[in-house]
Design a protein around this motif. Sequence first.
Motif, PDB file in Angstrom:
ATOM      1  N   ARG A   1      57.702  17.611  49.315  1.00  0.00           N
ATOM      2  CA  ARG A   1      58.968  18.335  49.326  1.00  0.00           C
ATOM      3  C   ARG A   1      58.785  19.638  48.564  1.00  0.00           C
ATOM      4  NH1 ARG A   1      64.088  15.202  47.903  1.00  0.00           N
ATOM      5  NH2 ARG A   1      64.908  17.074  48.829  1.00  0.00           N
ATOM      6  N   ALA A   2      59.106  20.731  49.226  1.00  0.00           N
ATOM      7  CA  ALA A   2      58.989  22.044  48.617  1.00  0.00           C
ATOM      8  C   ALA A   2      60.278  22.385  47.880  1.00  0.00           C
ATOM      9  CB  ALA A   2      58.705  23.083  49.690  1.00  0.00           C
ATOM     10  N   TYR A   3      60.156  23.217  46.863  1.00  0.00           N
ATOM     11  CA  TYR A   3      61.321  23.605  46.086  1.00  0.00           C
ATOM     12  C   TYR A   3      61.249  25.074  45.689  1.00  0.00           C
ATOM     13  CZ  TYR A   3      58.360  23.223  41.950  1.00  0.00           C
ATOM     14  OH  TYR A   3      57.371  23.400  41.024  1.00  0.00           O
ATOM     15  N   CYS A   4      62.383  25.604  45.325  1.00  0.00           N
ATOM     16  CA  CYS A   4      62.519  26.985  44.859  1.00  0.00           C
ATOM     17  C   CYS A   4      62.139  27.029  43.384  1.00  0.00           C
ATOM     18  CB  CYS A   4      63.969  27.436  45.065  1.00  0.00           C
ATOM     19  SG  CYS A   4      64.342  29.071  44.409  1.00  0.00           S
ATOM     20  N   ILE A   5      61.151  27.842  43.019  1.00  0.00           N
ATOM     21  CA  ILE A   5      60.756  27.882  41.615  1.00  0.00           C
ATOM     22  C   ILE A   5      61.753  28.648  40.743  1.00  0.00           C
ATOM     23  CG2 ILE A   5      58.315  27.651  42.174  1.00  0.00           C
ATOM     24  CD1 ILE A   5      58.137  30.629  41.084  1.00  0.00           C
ATOM     25  N   ILE A   6      62.674  29.364  41.356  1.00  0.00           N
ATOM     26  CA  ILE A   6      63.674  30.090  40.575  1.00  0.00           C
ATOM     27  C   ILE A   6      64.726  29.127  40.040  1.00  0.00           C
ATOM     28  CG2 ILE A   6      65.449  31.887  40.603  1.00  0.00           C
ATOM     29  CD1 ILE A   6      63.750  33.277  42.806  1.00  0.00           C
ATOM     30  N   CYS A   7      65.266  28.260  40.912  1.00  0.00           N
ATOM     31  CA  CYS A   7      66.333  27.342  40.492  1.00  0.00           C
ATOM     32  C   CYS A   7      65.861  25.892  40.350  1.00  0.00           C
ATOM     33  CB  CYS A   7      67.508  27.391  41.458  1.00  0.00           C
ATOM     34  SG  CYS A   7      67.163  26.651  43.074  1.00  0.00           S
TER      35      CYS A   7
ATOM     36  N   HIS B   1      64.977  30.128  47.698  1.00  0.00           N
ATOM     37  CA  HIS B   1      66.313  30.204  48.279  1.00  0.00           C
ATOM     38  C   HIS B   1      66.674  31.685  48.376  1.00  0.00           C
ATOM     39  CE1 HIS B   1      66.897  26.018  46.571  1.00  0.00           C
ATOM     40  NE2 HIS B   1      67.059  25.878  47.872  1.00  0.00           N
ATOM     41  N   TYR B   2      67.296  32.074  49.461  1.00  0.00           N
ATOM     42  CA  TYR B   2      67.638  33.475  49.685  1.00  0.00           C
ATOM     43  C   TYR B   2      68.511  34.019  48.551  1.00  0.00           C
ATOM     44  CZ  TYR B   2      69.377  37.685  51.971  1.00  0.00           C
ATOM     45  OH  TYR B   2      69.709  38.977  52.260  1.00  0.00           O
ATOM     46  N   GLU B   3      69.553  33.280  48.187  1.00  0.00           N
ATOM     47  CA  GLU B   3      70.457  33.738  47.120  1.00  0.00           C
ATOM     48  C   GLU B   3      69.727  33.842  45.777  1.00  0.00           C
ATOM     49  OE1 GLU B   3      73.547  34.893  47.394  1.00  0.00           O
ATOM     50  OE2 GLU B   3      73.382  34.643  49.562  1.00  0.00           O
ATOM     51  N   CYS B   4      68.828  32.913  45.489  1.00  0.00           N
ATOM     52  CA  CYS B   4      68.055  32.964  44.236  1.00  0.00           C
ATOM     53  C   CYS B   4      67.186  34.217  44.198  1.00  0.00           C
ATOM     54  CB  CYS B   4      67.180  31.722  44.091  1.00  0.00           C
ATOM     55  SG  CYS B   4      68.073  30.185  43.877  1.00  0.00           S
ATOM     56  N   LEU B   5      66.553  34.532  45.329  1.00  0.00           N
ATOM     57  CA  LEU B   5      65.681  35.700  45.393  1.00  0.00           C
ATOM     58  C   LEU B   5      66.480  36.991  45.224  1.00  0.00           C
ATOM     59  CD1 LEU B   5      62.750  36.482  45.717  1.00  0.00           C
ATOM     60  CD2 LEU B   5      63.100  36.545  48.190  1.00  0.00           C
TER      61      LEU B   5
ATOM     62  N   GLN C   1      56.782  34.144  41.586  1.00  0.00           N
ATOM     63  CA  GLN C   1      55.700  33.186  41.441  1.00  0.00           C
ATOM     64  C   GLN C   1      54.363  33.843  41.101  1.00  0.00           C
ATOM     65  OE1 GLN C   1      55.853  30.205  44.390  1.00  0.00           O
ATOM     66  NE2 GLN C   1      54.081  29.102  43.630  1.00  0.00           N
ATOM     67  N   CYS C   2      53.948  34.842  41.877  1.00  0.00           N
ATOM     68  CA  CYS C   2      52.619  35.433  41.659  1.00  0.00           C
ATOM     69  C   CYS C   2      52.668  36.811  40.996  1.00  0.00           C
ATOM     70  CB  CYS C   2      51.852  35.515  42.973  1.00  0.00           C
ATOM     71  SG  CYS C   2      52.509  36.720  44.155  1.00  0.00           S
ATOM     72  N   ARG C   3      53.856  37.360  40.858  1.00  0.00           N
ATOM     73  CA  ARG C   3      54.094  38.658  40.202  1.00  0.00           C
ATOM     74  C   ARG C   3      53.536  39.862  40.952  1.00  0.00           C
ATOM     75  NH1 ARG C   3      58.053  36.459  37.654  1.00  0.00           N
ATOM     76  NH2 ARG C   3      57.591  35.439  35.718  1.00  0.00           N
ATOM     77  N   LYS C   4      53.234  39.700  42.256  1.00  0.00           N
ATOM     78  CA  LYS C   4      52.838  40.869  43.053  1.00  0.00           C
ATOM     79  C   LYS C   4      54.058  41.749  43.268  1.00  0.00           C
ATOM     80  CE  LYS C   4      48.992  38.996  45.628  1.00  0.00           C
ATOM     81  NZ  LYS C   4      48.436  38.698  46.939  1.00  0.00           N
TER      82      LYS C   4
END
Length: 78
Positions: A4-10, A30-34, A48-51
Amino acid sequence: MPIRAYCIICSDFFDHSKDVSAIHCGHTFHYECLLQWFQTAPSKTCPQCRKQVSTKHIINRLFFDVGIEEGTPLDAES
């Protein structure tokens, strides 16, 4: 067992209740999180990777085939 994948922001799992988006480095959120990340972060980087990224390169809606295990027949209603 499916991963199961998850949003690392929330830290919430991806499901059908929120739109999932991606940026050109390939990471998904998640679009809103981004959008919130880009509004509050001092620089426009991938969480996540800071690019370096740009909001104009957001793919704002991804679709996943979730819950399908090998050997399970496909059900059009699910």
